[in-house]
Design a protein around this motif. Structure first.
Motif, mmCIF file in Angstrom:
data_model
loop_
_atom_site.group_PDB
_atom_site.id
_atom_site.type_symbol
_atom_site.label_atom_id
_atom_site.label_comp_id
_atom_site.label_asym_id
_atom_site.label_seq_id
_atom_site.Cartn_x
_atom_site.Cartn_y
_atom_site.Cartn_z
ATOM 1 N N LEU A 7 -21.715 -41.011 40.025
ATOM 2 C CA LEU A 7 -21.365 -39.994 39.258
ATOM 3 C C LEU A 7 -20.517 -38.930 40.098
ATOM 4 O O LEU A 7 -20.935 -38.575 41.236
ATOM 5 N N ALA A 8 -19.644 -38.296 39.621
ATOM 6 C CA ALA A 8 -18.737 -37.197 40.152
ATOM 7 C C ALA A 8 -19.146 -36.143 39.316
ATOM 8 O O ALA A 8 -19.135 -36.133 38.109
ATOM 9 N N THR A 9 -19.348 -34.915 39.935
ATOM 10 C CA THR A 9 -19.752 -33.619 39.225
ATOM 11 C C THR A 9 -18.578 -32.742 39.619
ATOM 12 O O THR A 9 -18.179 -32.529 40.868
ATOM 13 N N GLU A 10 -17.920 -31.861 38.700
ATOM 14 C CA GLU A 10 -17.122 -30.902 38.865
ATOM 15 C C GLU A 10 -17.750 -29.691 39.285
ATOM 16 O O GLU A 10 -18.694 -29.416 39.146
ATOM 17 N N ASP A 11 -16.884 -28.624 39.905
ATOM 18 C CA ASP A 11 -17.329 -27.284 40.245
ATOM 19 C C ASP A 11 -17.400 -26.402 38.796
ATOM 20 O O ASP A 11 -16.546 -25.737 38.925
ATOM 21 N N LYS A 12 -18.252 -26.846 38.243
ATOM 22 C CA LYS A 12 -18.306 -25.954 36.839
ATOM 23 C C LYS A 12 -19.724 -25.919 36.177
ATOM 24 O O LYS A 12 -20.128 -25.415 35.231
ATOM 25 N N LEU A 13 -20.789 -26.115 37.089
ATOM 26 C CA LEU A 13 -22.305 -25.875 36.658
ATOM 27 C C LEU A 13 -22.514 -26.503 35.571
ATOM 28 O O LEU A 13 -23.248 -25.758 34.486
ATOM 29 N N GLU A 14 -21.994 -27.700 35.193
ATOM 30 C CA GLU A 14 -22.314 -28.701 33.769
ATOM 31 C C GLU A 14 -23.192 -29.567 34.048
ATOM 32 O O GLU A 14 -22.615 -30.433 34.436
ATOM 33 N N TYR A 15 -24.369 -29.830 33.480
ATOM 34 C CA TYR A 15 -25.110 -30.837 33.961
ATOM 35 C C TYR A 15 -24.842 -32.148 33.248
ATOM 36 O O TYR A 15 -24.322 -32.038 32.182
ATOM 37 N N HIS A 16 -24.967 -33.285 33.874
ATOM 38 C CA HIS A 16 -24.747 -34.506 33.481
ATOM 39 C C HIS A 16 -26.172 -35.087 33.297
ATOM 40 O O HIS A 16 -26.726 -35.304 34.197
ATOM 41 N N PHE A 17 -26.615 -35.432 32.093
ATOM 42 C CA PHE A 17 -27.973 -35.885 31.799
ATOM 43 C C PHE A 17 -28.186 -37.453 31.810
ATOM 44 O O PHE A 17 -27.062 -37.876 31.161
ATOM 45 N N PHE A 18 -28.950 -37.926 32.126
ATOM 46 C CA PHE A 18 -29.429 -39.313 31.998
ATOM 47 C C PHE A 18 -31.140 -39.475 31.706
ATOM 48 O O PHE A 18 -31.822 -38.610 32.177
ATOM 49 N N PRO A 19 -31.550 -40.375 31.023
ATOM 50 C CA PRO A 19 -33.170 -40.603 30.877
ATOM 51 C C PRO A 19 -33.513 -41.261 31.940
ATOM 52 O O PRO A 19 -33.214 -41.993 32.868
ATOM 53 N N VAL A 20 -35.234 -40.931 32.223
ATOM 54 C CA VAL A 20 -35.727 -41.505 33.165
ATOM 55 C C VAL A 20 -37.224 -41.638 32.440
ATOM 56 O O VAL A 20 -37.728 -41.260 31.487
ATOM 57 N N SER A 21 -37.954 -42.777 33.088
ATOM 58 C CA SER A 21 -39.139 -43.140 32.508
ATOM 59 C C SER A 21 -40.226 -43.141 33.425
ATOM 60 O O SER A 21 -41.398 -43.126 33.206
ATOM 61 N N SER A 22 -39.865 -43.172 34.819
ATOM 62 C CA SER A 22 -40.854 -42.942 35.995
ATOM 63 C C SER A 22 -41.017 -41.480 36.231
ATOM 64 O O SER A 22 -40.320 -40.655 35.819
ATOM 65 N N GLY A 23 -41.926 -41.248 37.226
ATOM 66 C CA GLY A 23 -42.105 -39.770 37.580
ATOM 67 C C GLY A 23 -41.557 -39.352 38.744
ATOM 68 O O GLY A 23 -41.926 -38.300 39.153
ATOM 69 N N SER A 24 -40.134 -39.933 38.709
ATOM 70 C CA SER A 24 -39.420 -39.688 39.987
ATOM 71 C C SER A 24 -38.007 -40.122 39.994
ATOM 72 O O SER A 24 -37.563 -40.955 39.283
ATOM 73 N N VAL A 25 -37.295 -39.386 40.804
ATOM 74 C CA VAL A 25 -35.929 -39.990 40.907
ATOM 75 C C VAL A 25 -35.302 -39.893 42.172
ATOM 76 O O VAL A 25 -35.595 -38.896 42.937
ATOM 77 N N GLN A 26 -34.482 -40.767 42.464
ATOM 78 C CA GLN A 26 -34.043 -41.007 43.994
ATOM 79 C C GLN A 26 -32.517 -40.816 43.912
ATOM 80 O O GLN A 26 -32.122 -41.412 43.085
ATOM 81 N N PHE A 27 -31.993 -39.929 44.675
ATOM 82 C CA PHE A 27 -30.480 -40.073 44.986
ATOM 83 C C PHE A 27 -29.857 -39.612 46.121
ATOM 84 O O PHE A 27 -30.514 -39.063 47.087
ATOM 85 N N LYS A 28 -28.593 -40.051 46.445
ATOM 86 C CA LYS A 28 -27.616 -39.442 47.432
ATOM 87 C C LYS A 28 -26.744 -38.537 46.853
ATOM 88 O O LYS A 28 -26.164 -38.953 45.880
ATOM 89 N N VAL A 29 -26.164 -37.557 47.550
ATOM 90 C CA VAL A 29 -25.379 -36.548 47.273
ATOM 91 C C VAL A 29 -24.372 -36.043 48.503
ATOM 92 O O VAL A 29 -24.972 -35.838 49.387
ATOM 93 N N ARG A 30 -23.201 -36.091 48.184
ATOM 94 C CA ARG A 30 -22.092 -35.565 49.063
ATOM 95 C C ARG A 30 -21.578 -34.402 48.564
ATOM 96 O O ARG A 30 -20.818 -34.466 47.638
ATOM 97 N N THR A 31 -21.823 -33.240 49.016
ATOM 98 C CA THR A 31 -21.326 -31.782 48.309
ATOM 99 C C THR A 31 -21.595 -30.823 49.461
ATOM 100 O O THR A 31 -22.581 -30.866 50.353
#
Length: 452
Positions: A7-31
């Motif tokens: 996923l790519a996010t812009e410089d605009k503080l606008e959330y991109h949402f996705f559903p989750v069913s477990s109690g955690s999320v793991q991610f890597k981010v470059r910013t």
């Protein structure tokens, strides 16, 4: 690792949402700074909401904020935690109101806060801002292990199904509960028990088991086996995740509201798991007739008595609450008034929604809000075949209803909400059906979709 979402996010503080069913999320981010994560009940910014800001204030500190309100609940110094030239790995977890965040490979969080008013978290949003764009790799269904221990690991459910893969010699156990703990009432599904010879459904940890079937060799210590568990109105089904074949089924005469699932392995077995968000298997058949006969227009309403003709249907222009003859009834309002399948243009999109004649307009959902439209189109002489599904699992050949401002096809869906059966838009990339209701745009991961 499994199912990495880029996923790519812009410089605009606008959330991109996705559903989750477990109690955690793991991610890597470059910013270079300001990686923001939101935890919400729906796919939009709405209270209650918990936000985790990583590398804010010029990549110098990180905070936890609730409901977009200061002062922040937790604030710590984290200089250089993010990097614009390389991916950095993190995790966010929530359980019983405790929100925590940590670095990849570290079990101890560097941010943690206990929410005194916890809420069920069903969606995660990510965004960047304050001069930063971001690239994200979000793990969906990452692998984890369970030891040889009769102790469940719990997470919240999003919809009426759970898809998972298990690799282990035997004794794959899944519980369905109304709390993140072993509390009654409780269902247990035990796959490959008794040295991988049989499987059972157990209620409230009591014997005799409600269902027992021979399943020799159902588990394998060298390969993942996929399964789907579905539940609705007390009916519990266990399916083979590849073929869709029903392995076990039981109907609880006194059903309860399932909010959590637990997993474990035991009796000499260790297990490796992959938990997915939504089921791709066949949905449960409806427990009641579909809405065409239930919600036909009553006498006195425009279009009453006009037959609903099979065929591809036509979109007919109308205004000011007009209902063309033969309009397709998609549901009913809280007061019993029929709602017709309609669509309207908004912000460059053609959006399926609802026509409520007494209000004098059609309504569509967009941008978190309900929008009334004096000019609209009504589906006439079209299908009234609704199929239950969830998430992004739009059946092939679903009836098209419009398209988003970005050109993505939008389908016609409907959901039950607060006494209404309301039609809206299914946006496959978002994994939900959006309806307009009470001035808001509401998203639902379980819905019915209109088929030809």
């Amino acid at each position: 690792m499994a199912n990495i979402m880029d996923l790519a996010t812009e410089d605009k503080l606008e959330y991109h949402f996705f559903p989750v069913s477990s109690g955690s999320v793991q991610f890597k981010v470059r910013t270079p700074n300001d990686a923001h994560i939101a935890l919400t009940m729906g796919p939009a910014e709405s209270d209650p909401m918990v936000e985790i800001f990583l590398g804010g204030w010029g990549n110098t500190k990180s905070v936890i904020r609730r409901n977009r309100t200061k002062p922040d609940k937790v604030e710590i110094e984290t200089p250089g935690i993010l990097n614009g030239g390389e991916f950095r790995g993190f995790w966010v977890r929530w359980d019983g109101g405790i929100i925590s965040a940590g670095r990849e490979g570290e079990a101890i969080p560097f941010l943690s806060w206990a929410d005194p008013e916890p809420f069920p978290i069903a969606f995660v949003g990510v965004c960047t801002g304050w001069g930063a764009t971001g690239s994200w790799k979000i793990e969906d269904g990452a692998e984890f292990n369970t030891p040889d221990s009769l102790e469940y690991k719990f997470g919240p459910v999003v919809s009426g199904s759970l898809t998972f893969e298990y690799r282990g010699p035997h004794n794959c156990h899944v519980s369905l509960t109304q709390a993140p703990a072993e509390v009654d009432p409780m269902y247990e599904i035990m796959l490959g028990g008794w040295e991988n010879t049989k499987s059972v459904i157990r209620h409230c940890r009591q014997k005799p088991d409600k269902v027992e079937v021979p399943t020799p060799g159902i588990m394998n210590p060298n390969e993942f086996r996929k399964f789907v568990i579905e539940w609705r109105s007390g009916r519990v089904l266990v399916r083979d995740g590849q073929s869709g074949e029903v392995i076990m089924e039981w109907v609880d005469p006194v059903p309860f509201n399932i909010t959590h699932f637990g997993v474990r392995s035991a009796w000499g077995a260790r297990g490796q798991w992959r938990i997915s968000h939504f089921s791709g298997a066949q949905p449960l058949p409806p427990s009641a007739p579909v809405a065409a006969p239930l919600y036909a227009a009553p006498p006195g309403y425009p279009g009453a008595g006009a037959p609903i003709v099979a065929g591809i249907g036509n979109w007919v222009d109308a205004t000011s609450g007009q209902v063309p003859p033969g309009a397709v009834v998609g549901g009913q309002d809280c007061n019993g008034e029929p709602l017709y399948v309609a669509r309207a243009q908004h912000e460059g999109a053609v959006i399926p929604g609802k026509l409520c004649s007494s209000h004098g307009c059609a309504f569509v959902a967009w941008g978190g809000m309900e929008h009334g439209k004096n000019e609209y189109q009504v589906l006439v002489g079209g299908p009234n075949n609704w199929v239950r599904t969830n998430g992004s699992n739009v059946p092939p050949g679903a009836f098209p209803g419009g398209e988003s401002e970005d050109g993505e096809p939008l389908y016609i869906g409907r959901v039950n909400h607060e006494g209404s059966l309301t039609t809206g838009k299914v946006q496959q990339s978002h994994g939900v059906c959006y309806i307009s209701f009470g001035g808001q745009e509401l998203g639902f991961p379980e819905y019915e979709v209109l088929m030809p």
